[in-house]
Design an enzyme around this catalytic site. Structure first.
Site, PDB file in Angstrom:
ATOM      1  NE  ARG A   1     -78.299 -18.154 -29.746  1.00 42.62           N
ATOM      2  CZ  ARG A   1     -78.742 -18.817 -30.803  1.00 42.62           C
ATOM      3  NH1 ARG A   1     -79.387 -18.198 -31.760  1.00 42.62           N
ATOM      4  NH2 ARG A   1     -78.521 -20.101 -30.948  1.00 42.62           N
TER       5      ARG A   1
ATOM      6  NE  ARG B   1     -83.090 -27.225 -35.792  1.00 43.52           N
ATOM      7  CZ  ARG B   1     -83.329 -26.051 -35.194  1.00 43.52           C
ATOM      8  NH1 ARG B   1     -84.528 -25.519 -35.226  1.00 43.52           N
ATOM      9  NH2 ARG B   1     -82.359 -25.419 -34.574  1.00 43.52           N
TER      10      ARG B   1
ATOM     11  CE  LYS C   1     -82.808 -21.540 -38.081  1.00 42.20           C
ATOM     12  NZ  LYS C   1     -81.441 -21.793 -37.603  1.00 42.20           N
TER      13      LYS C   1
ATOM     14  NE  ARG D   1     -80.817 -20.447 -27.411  1.00 42.34           N
ATOM     15  CZ  ARG D   1     -81.337 -20.630 -28.628  1.00 42.34           C
ATOM     16  NH1 ARG D   1     -82.033 -19.686 -29.210  1.00 42.34           N
ATOM     17  NH2 ARG D   1     -81.155 -21.768 -29.248  1.00 42.34           N
TER      18      ARG D   1
ATOM     19  NE  ARG E   1     -78.602 -25.779 -31.237  1.00 40.57           N
ATOM     20  CZ  ARG E   1     -79.175 -24.584 -31.279  1.00 40.57           C
ATOM     21  NH1 ARG E   1     -78.756 -23.619 -30.532  1.00 40.57           N
ATOM     22  NH2 ARG E   1     -80.170 -24.362 -32.088  1.00 40.57           N
TER      23      ARG E   1
HETATM   24  P1  AMP Z   1     -83.595 -23.103 -32.242  1.00 41.53           P
HETATM   25  O1  AMP Z   1     -84.023 -22.024 -31.313  1.00 41.53           O
HETATM   26  O2  AMP Z   1     -84.407 -23.126 -33.517  1.00 41.53           O
HETATM   27  O3  AMP Z   1     -82.136 -23.065 -32.533  1.00 41.53           O
HETATM   28  O4  AMP Z   1     -83.898 -24.499 -31.515  1.00 41.53           O
HETATM   29  C1  AMP Z   1     -83.376 -24.830 -30.239  1.00 41.53           C
HETATM   30  C2  AMP Z   1     -83.490 -26.328 -30.005  1.00 41.53           C
HETATM   31  O5  AMP Z   1     -84.879 -26.719 -30.079  1.00 41.53           O
HETATM   32  C3  AMP Z   1     -82.792 -27.206 -31.040  1.00 41.53           C
HETATM   33  O6  AMP Z   1     -81.437 -27.406 -30.746  1.00 41.53           O
HETATM   34  C4  AMP Z   1     -83.588 -28.502 -30.930  1.00 41.53           C
HETATM   35  O7  AMP Z   1     -83.247 -29.241 -29.771  1.00 41.53           O
HETATM   36  C5  AMP Z   1     -85.009 -27.980 -30.725  1.00 41.53           C
HETATM   37  N1  AMP Z   1     -85.715 -27.780 -32.019  1.00 41.53           N
HETATM   38  C6  AMP Z   1     -86.132 -26.591 -32.550  1.00 41.53           C
HETATM   39  N2  AMP Z   1     -86.747 -26.787 -33.723  1.00 41.53           N
HETATM   40  C7  AMP Z   1     -86.710 -28.114 -33.953  1.00 41.53           C
HETATM   41  C8  AMP Z   1     -87.169 -28.941 -35.020  1.00 41.53           C
HETATM   42  N3  AMP Z   1     -87.786 -28.431 -36.103  1.00 41.53           N
HETATM   43  N4  AMP Z   1     -86.952 -30.280 -34.925  1.00 41.53           N
HETATM   44  C9  AMP Z   1     -86.346 -30.819 -33.860  1.00 41.53           C
HETATM   45  N5  AMP Z   1     -85.871 -30.105 -32.834  1.00 41.53           N
HETATM   46  C10 AMP Z   1     -86.057 -28.756 -32.864  1.00 41.53           C
END
Ligand code: AMP
Length: 194
Positions: free
Chosen positions: A128, A89, A14, A134, A145
């Site tokens: 990654r 989400r 994404k 990260r 996750r």
């Molecule tokens: P991402 O980089 O989008 O994979 O997000 C990394 C982490 O940020 C996720 O595992 C969640 O802990 C948090 N996170 C990101 N976007 C959201 C969202 N829309 N709702 C809740 N938690 C989020």
């Protein structure tokens, strides 16, 4: 305005594809993951709270994320449209987003869902983790996750499917081929609304 959600499990590409889409279509990119990581590195109160969830592979509470999105939309009154990446989400987030956009007399026009086989997702996330540092990409957190995705995020696809807005795209092709498939779908929808 043209508002797009790029939807998919963690590791589906994404982030990479959102950058391509944002550049090609002049949309405003909103990544909740990036926003949260910047709050974490700035050690803001929101970041300190969010980190507890992120480090465990759990979703950050809806009200935190929805508040963040709301102020971001307000910061871009002249945007041609938004490309939401990693948001919504949960169903509650999707409903809140609909309400925020309705208030601005607009809506989500298209939801592109990237489909990638489970083994490939895990392989990408572990790769990654090895390079990006990260905190949320070790094997245990990745497994959490994926459970969060299946339980809380996957139903969001159905929410948009019921509204006739969902298009599923194969996300295990090359970056260029995936972008080509995404663009074809965007172009089909963009013409009638522009
Ligand atoms: P991402 O980089 O989008 O994979 O997000 C990394 C982490 O940020 C996720 O595992 C969640 O802990 C948090 N996170 C990101 N976007 C959201 C969202 N829309 N709702 C809740 N938690 C989020």
């Amino acid at each position: 305005m043209f508002n797009l959600v790029l939807f998919g499990p963690p590791g589906s590409g994404k982030g990479t594809q959102s950058i391509n889409i944002t550049q090609s279509y002049g949309l405003q990119h909103i990544s909740t993951g990036d926003l949260l990581r910047s709050e974490v590195s700035g050690q803001t109160p929101l970041g300190i709270e969010a980190k507890k969830y992120m480090d465990q592979g759990l979703l950050v509470p809806d009200e935190v994320v929805i508040g963040m999105i709301s102020s971001l939309i307000d910061q871009h009154p002249d945007a041609r449209g938004f490309n939401f990446d990693g948001f919504p989400r949960t169903r509650a987030q999707a409903e809140a987003l609909d309400a925020l956009l309705q208030f601005k007399q607009t809506q989500i026009h298209l939801v592109l869902s990237l489909e990638v086989p489970q083994e490939e997702l895990t392989r990408r996330m572990l790769g990654r983790a090895a390079t990006s540092g990260r905190s949320d990409d070790n094997a245990e957190v990745i497994a959490r996750r994926i459970v969060e995705y299946k339980e809380k995020t996957f139903p969001v696809a159905q929410y948009y499917d019921e509204q006739g807005k969902l298009a599923v795209i194969k996300g295990d092709l090359s970056i260029d081929d995936t972008f080509h498939a995404l663009s074809k779908e965007i172009d089909r929808h963009l013409l009638p609304v522009s």
